[in-house]
Design a protein around this motif. Structure first.
Motif, PDB file in Angstrom:
ATOM      1  N   UNK A 130       0.804  -1.214   0.000  1.00 13.26           N
ATOM      2  CA  UNK A 130       0.000   0.000   0.000  1.00 13.26           C
ATOM      3  C   UNK A 130       0.843   1.273   0.000  1.00 13.26           C
ATOM      4  N   UNK A 131       2.146   1.160   0.358  1.00 16.17           N
ATOM      5  CA  UNK A 131       3.023   2.330   0.259  1.00 16.17           C
ATOM      6  C   UNK A 131       3.273   2.681  -1.198  1.00 16.17           C
ATOM      7  N   UNK A 132       3.256   1.658  -2.044  1.00 12.75           N
ATOM      8  CA  UNK A 132       3.513   1.872  -3.466  1.00 12.75           C
ATOM      9  C   UNK A 132       2.271   2.374  -4.182  1.00 12.75           C
TER      10      UNK A 132
ATOM     11  N   UNK B 184      -5.865  -0.757 -10.495  1.00 13.60           N
ATOM     12  CA  UNK B 184      -5.432  -0.736 -11.901  1.00 13.60           C
ATOM     13  C   UNK B 184      -3.944  -0.398 -12.007  1.00 13.60           C
ATOM     14  N   UNK B 185      -3.511   0.641 -11.298  1.00  9.48           N
ATOM     15  CA  UNK B 185      -2.116   1.065 -11.386  1.00  9.48           C
ATOM     16  C   UNK B 185      -1.180   0.055 -10.745  1.00  9.48           C
ATOM     17  N   UNK B 186      -1.674  -0.690  -9.747  1.00 14.17           N
ATOM     18  CA  UNK B 186      -0.840  -1.750  -9.159  1.00 14.17           C
ATOM     19  C   UNK B 186      -0.521  -2.812 -10.197  1.00 14.17           C
ATOM     20  N   UNK B 187      -1.538  -3.248 -10.943  1.00 14.76           N
ATOM     21  CA  UNK B 187      -1.305  -4.269 -11.957  1.00 14.76           C
ATOM     22  C   UNK B 187      -0.394  -3.754 -13.079  1.00 14.76           C
ATOM     23  N   UNK B 188      -0.525  -2.474 -13.427  1.00 13.60           N
ATOM     24  CA  UNK B 188       0.351  -1.893 -14.441  1.00 13.60           C
ATOM     25  C   UNK B 188       1.794  -1.888 -13.962  1.00 13.60           C
ATOM     26  N   UNK B 189       1.992  -1.539 -12.693  1.00  7.28           N
ATOM     27  CA  UNK B 189       3.350  -1.530 -12.132  1.00  7.28           C
ATOM     28  C   UNK B 189       3.921  -2.952 -12.108  1.00  7.28           C
ATOM     29  N   UNK B 190       3.131  -3.893 -11.628  1.00  8.33           N
ATOM     30  CA  UNK B 190       3.595  -5.275 -11.526  1.00  8.33           C
ATOM     31  C   UNK B 190       3.947  -5.839 -12.900  1.00  8.33           C
ATOM     32  N   UNK B 191       3.145  -5.503 -13.909  1.00  8.20           N
ATOM     33  CA  UNK B 191       3.399  -5.987 -15.269  1.00  8.20           C
ATOM     34  C   UNK B 191       4.704  -5.417 -15.809  1.00  8.20           C
TER      35      UNK B 191
ATOM     36  N   UNK C  90      -2.031 -10.278  -4.255  1.00 10.29           N
ATOM     37  CA  UNK C  90      -1.686  -8.864  -4.277  1.00 10.29           C
ATOM     38  C   UNK C  90      -2.820  -8.033  -4.897  1.00 10.29           C
ATOM     39  N   UNK C  91      -3.558  -8.638  -5.823  1.00 11.67           N
ATOM     40  CA  UNK C  91      -4.712  -7.957  -6.404  1.00 11.67           C
ATOM     41  C   UNK C  91      -5.780  -7.689  -5.357  1.00 11.67           C
TER      42      UNK C  91
ATOM     43  N   UNK D 169      -7.200  -4.105  -3.951  1.00 10.44           N
ATOM     44  CA  UNK D 169      -8.629  -3.766  -3.861  1.00 10.44           C
ATOM     45  C   UNK D 169      -8.970  -3.288  -2.450  1.00 10.44           C
ATOM     46  N   UNK D 170      -8.451  -4.001  -1.429  1.00 13.52           N
ATOM     47  CA  UNK D 170      -8.712  -3.618  -0.047  1.00 13.52           C
ATOM     48  C   UNK D 170      -8.112  -2.240   0.265  1.00 13.52           C
ATOM     49  N   UNK D 171      -6.902  -1.995  -0.243  1.00 15.21           N
ATOM     50  CA  UNK D 171      -6.248  -0.699  -0.017  1.00 15.21           C
ATOM     51  C   UNK D 171      -7.033   0.422  -0.687  1.00 15.21           C
ATOM     52  N   UNK D 172      -7.540   0.135  -1.888  1.00 13.12           N
ATOM     53  CA  UNK D 172      -8.324   1.135  -2.611  1.00 13.12           C
ATOM     54  C   UNK D 172      -9.625   1.439  -1.870  1.00 13.12           C
ATOM     55  N   UNK D 173     -10.257   0.399  -1.359  1.00 17.40           N
ATOM     56  CA  UNK D 173     -11.504   0.589  -0.618  1.00 17.40           C
ATOM     57  C   UNK D 173     -11.262   1.350   0.685  1.00 17.40           C
ATOM     58  N   UNK D 174     -10.119   1.074   1.325  1.00 22.23           N
ATOM     59  CA  UNK D 174      -9.762   1.805   2.541  1.00 22.23           C
ATOM     60  C   UNK D 174      -9.608   3.289   2.235  1.00 22.23           C
ATOM     61  N   UNK D 175      -8.925   3.598   1.139  1.00 21.47           N
ATOM     62  CA  UNK D 175      -8.730   5.000   0.755  1.00 21.47           C
ATOM     63  C   UNK D 175     -10.058   5.659   0.414  1.00 21.47           C
ATOM     64  N   UNK D 176     -10.929   4.907  -0.220  1.00 22.63           N
ATOM     65  CA  UNK D 176     -12.238   5.443  -0.582  1.00 22.63           C
ATOM     66  C   UNK D 176     -13.027   5.827   0.683  1.00 22.63           C
TER      67      UNK D 176
END
Length: 297
Positions: A87-89, A94-101, A127-128, A132-139
């Motif tokens: 979650x620091x990254x 969507x951007x997590x998967x782009x970074x990982x790819x 990690x996906x 999702x959990x990190x995104x929901x937390x931020x939301x």
């Protein structure tokens, strides 16, 4: 043994992030950077660069260091990226998967020092889910912050005064007071507007009189009309004019029904009558312009 020797030669970088620039978060960011450097030393890697910033992790916008890291993944500058946790990254799926790819395609490795583990493409599902959990937390956090901010404004909170608030300043005790010289310029703008002059003509009059902005430049017509339209100059403060929408990642205008209007909140530079007269004249000029354009077409 061979793998350990190869690991010792790895060129490492680290990414550290916190969400705000508050003092307690700055301390957390310093600690995060120190922890990452210690993790690199402990594994015998060679530190070649660091990416450190105080930004939200919900998107890539405005994250200069993250974007620099993202671009550097395709360069032969390092072998492993060290981070505290996922979650620091990024707190955006969507951007997590782009970074990982991009990380995988570039043949780089990602090391989470808090868990003492490397990222593997086999962990994509896990990690996906974390993303999702990190995104929901931020939301949810964004909603709570918006609600708290809205509550403060609804309860007649302190008005925001930016450095661009010409004619006003905040005193040492937090009160808002009028700057007499700038207030006189603003009243002149309102009087000229009420007399039927448009923004550009008012700007020309003021420039001829030697009037300049705080930056030492002549006022533009746009600057003048924006100030004439601002109800703050008659002492009325409108709060909650904008809000952050997490779904779009944008700051959007709040509908009038969700705004809070407080008359007499701050000292008035112009009277209610002059403010109405100037704005009515500006409306009439705008209406004539629109009629003129429609006739031409």
């Amino acid at each position: 043994m061979r793998q350990e020797m190869e690991e010792e030669k790895l060129r490492a970088v680290y990414y550290a992030r916190c969400s705000t620039e508050e003092e307690n978060q700055k301390d957390a960011l310093v600690r995060q950077a120190a922890e990452a450097e210690e993790a690199i030393r402990a594994r015998g890697w060679r530190l070649v660069d660091a990416y450190v910033e105080s930004r939200s992790g919900t998107s890539r916008k405005g994250r200069w260091e993250y974007n620099r890291l993202y671009e550097d993944l395709e360069q032969n500058r390092f072998d492993v990226v060290v981070i505290k946790s996922q979650d620091r990254l990024m707190r955006n799926t969507r951007d997590w998967y782009l970074f990982a790819d991009r990380l995988n395609c570039a043949g780089k490795r990602l090391y989470f020092y808090l868990e003492n583990t490397f990222y593997s493409p086999e962990d994509a599902l896990l990690t996906g889910i974390k993303a999702i959990l990190a995104e929901e937390y931020s939301r949810e956090l964004s909603k709570k912050m918006n609600l708290a901010h809205q509550k403060r404004q609804q309860n007649n909170g302190k008005p925001v005064l930016t450095s661009k608030s010409y004619g006003y300043r905040r005193t040492a005790d937090g009160a808002i007071e009028i700057i007499p010289e700038e207030a006189a310029v603003k009243r002149r703008m309102y009087e000229l507007c009420a007399d039927g002059l448009g923004g550009r003509k008012i700007a020309a009059v003021l420039a001829a009189e030697g009037v300049r902005s705080r930056a030492g430049k002549p006022f533009s017509g746009t600057d003048i009309i924006r100030m004439v339209r601002n109800p703050m100059n008659k002492g009325t403060v409108v709060m909650n004019k904008k809000h952050y929408d997490f779904n779009t990642g944008k700051t959007l205008p709040t509908p009038p029904g969700g705004q809070y209007v407080y008359a007499g909140k701050i000292p008035a530079i112009v009277s209610e009558e002059l403010w109405i007269a100037a704005n009515r004249a500006a409306d009439e000029r705008l209406c004539r312009k629109k009629v003129g354009k429609s006739v031409q077409t």
